[in-house]
Scaffold this motif. Structure first.
Motif, PDB file in Angstrom:
ATOM      1  N   GLN A   1       0.844  -1.138   0.052  1.00  0.00           N
ATOM      2  CA  GLN A   1       0.050  -0.025  -0.108  1.00  0.00           C
ATOM      3  C   GLN A   1       0.924   1.231  -0.165  1.00  0.00           C
ATOM      4  O   GLN A   1       0.299   2.245  -0.630  1.00  0.00           O
ATOM      5  N   GLY A   2       2.077   1.260   0.616  1.00  0.00           N
ATOM      6  CA  GLY A   2       3.010   2.307   0.491  1.00  0.00           C
ATOM      7  C   GLY A   2       4.161   2.133  -0.654  1.00  0.00           C
ATOM      8  O   GLY A   2       4.935   2.940  -0.456  1.00  0.00           O
ATOM      9  N   GLY A   3       3.735   1.381  -1.425  1.00  0.00           N
ATOM     10  CA  GLY A   3       4.794   0.981  -2.673  1.00  0.00           C
ATOM     11  C   GLY A   3       4.768   2.064  -3.742  1.00  0.00           C
ATOM     12  O   GLY A   3       5.540   1.919  -4.749  1.00  0.00           O
ATOM     13  N   GLY A   4       3.981   2.762  -3.834  1.00  0.00           N
ATOM     14  CA  GLY A   4       4.003   3.856  -5.192  1.00  0.00           C
ATOM     15  C   GLY A   4       2.670   3.950  -5.855  1.00  0.00           C
ATOM     16  O   GLY A   4       2.929   4.142  -7.183  1.00  0.00           O
ATOM     17  N   GLN A   5       1.582   3.813  -5.248  1.00  0.00           N
ATOM     18  CA  GLN A   5       0.372   3.795  -5.884  1.00  0.00           C
ATOM     19  C   GLN A   5      -0.135   5.118  -6.660  1.00  0.00           C
ATOM     20  O   GLN A   5      -0.424   5.204  -7.818  1.00  0.00           O
ATOM     21  N   GLU A   6       0.534   6.223  -6.297  1.00  0.00           N
ATOM     22  CA  GLU A   6       0.503   7.597  -6.836  1.00  0.00           C
ATOM     23  C   GLU A   6       1.966   7.932  -7.264  1.00  0.00           C
ATOM     24  O   GLU A   6       1.864   8.502  -8.379  1.00  0.00           O
ATOM     25  N   THR A   7       3.030   7.646  -6.566  1.00  0.00           N
ATOM     26  CA  THR A   7       4.278   8.411  -6.945  1.00  0.00           C
ATOM     27  C   THR A   7       4.729   7.760  -8.288  1.00  0.00           C
ATOM     28  O   THR A   7       5.409   8.312  -9.184  1.00  0.00           O
ATOM     29  N   THR A   8       4.512   6.409  -8.561  1.00  0.00           N
ATOM     30  CA  THR A   8       4.717   5.606  -9.905  1.00  0.00           C
ATOM     31  C   THR A   8       3.964   6.399 -11.105  1.00  0.00           C
ATOM     32  O   THR A   8       4.688   6.743 -11.955  1.00  0.00           O
ATOM     33  N   ALA A   9       2.710   6.556 -11.013  1.00  0.00           N
ATOM     34  CA  ALA A   9       2.151   7.619 -11.801  1.00  0.00           C
ATOM     35  C   ALA A   9       2.654   8.884 -12.122  1.00  0.00           C
ATOM     36  O   ALA A   9       2.612   9.605 -13.134  1.00  0.00           O
ATOM     37  N   LEU A  10       2.652   9.682 -11.028  1.00  0.00           N
ATOM     38  CA  LEU A  10       3.245  10.942 -10.850  1.00  0.00           C
ATOM     39  C   LEU A  10       4.806  11.143 -11.588  1.00  0.00           C
ATOM     40  O   LEU A  10       4.592  12.076 -12.464  1.00  0.00           O
ATOM     41  N   THR A  11       5.680  10.306 -11.270  1.00  0.00           N
ATOM     42  CA  THR A  11       6.855  10.366 -11.892  1.00  0.00           C
ATOM     43  C   THR A  11       6.899   9.859 -13.462  1.00  0.00           C
ATOM     44  O   THR A  11       7.717  10.166 -13.999  1.00  0.00           O
ATOM     45  N   ALA A  12       5.747   9.155 -13.872  1.00  0.00           N
ATOM     46  CA  ALA A  12       5.893   8.538 -15.013  1.00  0.00           C
ATOM     47  C   ALA A  12       5.293   9.832 -16.322  1.00  0.00           C
ATOM     48  O   ALA A  12       5.664   9.542 -17.088  1.00  0.00           O
ATOM     49  N   ILE A  13       4.531  10.748 -15.714  1.00  0.00           N
ATOM     50  CA  ILE A  13       3.881  11.739 -16.239  1.00  0.00           C
ATOM     51  C   ILE A  13       5.113  12.606 -17.169  1.00  0.00           C
ATOM     52  O   ILE A  13       4.841  12.954 -18.221  1.00  0.00           O
ATOM     53  N   THR A  14       6.262  12.628 -16.537  1.00  0.00           N
ATOM     54  CA  THR A  14       7.292  13.442 -17.066  1.00  0.00           C
ATOM     55  C   THR A  14       7.635  12.672 -18.720  1.00  0.00           C
ATOM     56  O   THR A  14       7.793  13.503 -19.681  1.00  0.00           O
ATOM     57  N   GLN A  15       7.238  11.543 -18.862  1.00  0.00           N
ATOM     58  CA  GLN A  15       7.688  10.789 -20.239  1.00  0.00           C
ATOM     59  C   GLN A  15       6.700  11.514 -21.125  1.00  0.00           C
ATOM     60  O   GLN A  15       7.013  11.605 -22.189  1.00  0.00           O
ATOM     61  N   LEU A  16       5.278  11.764 -20.538  1.00  0.00           N
ATOM     62  CA  LEU A  16       4.361  11.804 -21.638  1.00  0.00           C
ATOM     63  C   LEU A  16       4.315  13.604 -21.871  1.00  0.00           C
ATOM     64  O   LEU A  16       4.307  14.196 -23.079  1.00  0.00           O
ATOM     65  N   VAL A  17       4.930  14.393 -20.962  1.00  0.00           N
ATOM     66  CA  VAL A  17       5.071  15.738 -20.944  1.00  0.00           C
ATOM     67  C   VAL A  17       6.213  16.106 -22.129  1.00  0.00           C
ATOM     68  O   VAL A  17       6.086  16.876 -23.067  1.00  0.00           O
ATOM     69  N   HIS A  18       7.185  15.206 -22.179  1.00  0.00           N
ATOM     70  CA  HIS A  18       8.168  15.468 -23.125  1.00  0.00           C
ATOM     71  C   HIS A  18       7.781  15.232 -24.540  1.00  0.00           C
ATOM     72  O   HIS A  18       8.421  15.759 -25.599  1.00  0.00           O
ATOM     73  N   HIS A  19       7.021  14.459 -24.586  1.00  0.00           N
ATOM     74  CA  HIS A  19       6.470  14.087 -26.038  1.00  0.00           C
ATOM     75  C   HIS A  19       5.177  14.843 -26.337  1.00  0.00           C
ATOM     76  O   HIS A  19       4.715  14.715 -27.617  1.00  0.00           O
ATOM     77  N   GLY A  20       4.629  15.939 -25.382  1.00  0.00           N
ATOM     78  CA  GLY A  20       3.813  16.569 -25.838  1.00  0.00           C
ATOM     79  C   GLY A  20       2.287  15.827 -25.843  1.00  0.00           C
ATOM     80  O   GLY A  20       1.455  16.240 -26.224  1.00  0.00           O
ATOM     81  N   MET A  21       2.504  14.886 -25.151  1.00  0.00           N
ATOM     82  CA  MET A  21       1.170  14.069 -24.915  1.00  0.00           C
ATOM     83  C   MET A  21       0.236  14.659 -23.818  1.00  0.00           C
ATOM     84  O   MET A  21       0.462  15.230 -23.177  1.00  0.00           O
ATOM     85  N   LEU A  22      -0.977  14.073 -23.946  1.00  0.00           N
ATOM     86  CA  LEU A  22      -2.014  14.657 -23.007  1.00  0.00           C
ATOM     87  C   LEU A  22      -2.411  13.457 -22.062  1.00  0.00           C
ATOM     88  O   LEU A  22      -2.977  12.669 -22.255  1.00  0.00           O
ATOM     89  N   PHE A  23      -2.013  13.777 -20.737  1.00  0.00           N
ATOM     90  CA  PHE A  23      -2.140  13.028 -19.903  1.00  0.00           C
ATOM     91  C   PHE A  23      -3.700  12.854 -19.389  1.00  0.00           C
ATOM     92  O   PHE A  23      -4.409  13.835 -19.014  1.00  0.00           O
ATOM     93  N   VAL A  24      -4.168  11.768 -19.447  1.00  0.00           N
ATOM     94  CA  VAL A  24      -5.697  11.688 -18.976  1.00  0.00           C
ATOM     95  C   VAL A  24      -5.795  10.835 -17.592  1.00  0.00           C
ATOM     96  O   VAL A  24      -5.780   9.575 -18.010  1.00  0.00           O
ATOM     97  N   PRO A  25      -5.918  11.412 -16.644  1.00  0.00           N
ATOM     98  CA  PRO A  25      -6.103  10.767 -15.320  1.00  0.00           C
ATOM     99  C   PRO A  25      -7.654  10.388 -15.373  1.00  0.00           C
ATOM    100  O   PRO A  25      -8.496  10.921 -15.996  1.00  0.00           O
TER     101      PRO A  25
END
Length: 206
Positions: free
Chosen positions: A122-146
């Protein structure tokens, strides 16, 4: 021509793959959308076969592999991966690291993408994993859809352990024996349907 939604993932023990299957069902439920399951092609696999064997990782499924350059053929994406120390697993990061050619030509810019994941605790990254992955989308100019809280009451479940967050659907693997629950799979289905609907709207408006 049908709107193409690619569910691209890396799964070591099968938990992410199980979510991916349900996300595909959700995306396919949207009229005019064709969803496809793909395993991220990682050359070479960052863990040797001997190591994977000692980790008791099952053999890969027969879901086809996709190379980074083939991502340009999709209209929208849902990317899935397990976590390592609260961040995207290195195997999927290696896959995205190979998308430099697509970045240079901006072939993924403006395309919607969601994220799903699996953690061991439960403390293993359910939010941080997604949050830190968003940088990959940002550099491509993709639209993150939560998914936000569009899943409704399921987002507020307190009587049972449930993976996922407003960032995307998720599950807990524990020691590997725990499998995605009915509620987690329902959330994954919802995510697939939600992102497919948005991808369709964006393509029709283009």
């Amino acid at each position: 021509m049908a709107v193409q939604v690619y569910i691209v993932y890396y799964s070591m023990y099968g938990h992410v793959e199980r979510l991916a299957e349900e996300i595909k069902k959700g995306a396919d439920s949207v009229d005019g959308v064709e969803a496809k399951l793909w395993q991220a092609r990682i050359v070479p696999e960052t863990l040797a076969d001997e190591v994977l064997g000692k980790m008791r990782a099952p053999p890969k499924s027969d879901v086809p592999m996709i190379s980074p350059n083939e991502l340009s053929e999709a209209d929208g994406f849902v990317f899935g991966f397990p976590t390592r120390f609260g961040m995207m697993a290195a195997q999927f990061k290696a896959f995205l690291d190979a998308t430099g050619g697509l970045w240079k030509t901006q072939q993924l810019a403006g395309k919607p993408a969601g994220i799903f994941y699996s953690t061991s605790s439960q403390g293993g990254g359910q939010e941080t994993t997604a949050l830190t992955a968003i940088t990959q989308l940002v550099h491509h100019g993709m639209l993150f859809v939560p998914i936000g809280y569009t899943f409704g009451a399921g987002m507020f479940e307190m009587e049972e352990i449930k993976g996922g967050s407003p960032y995307g659907s998720g599950t807990y693997a524990g020691d590997g024996s725990r499998q995605p629950t009915k509620l987690e799979l329902e959330q994954a289905f919802h995510q697939g349907k939600y992102i497919a609907s948005i991808t369709k709207k964006l393509k029709e408006a283009a």
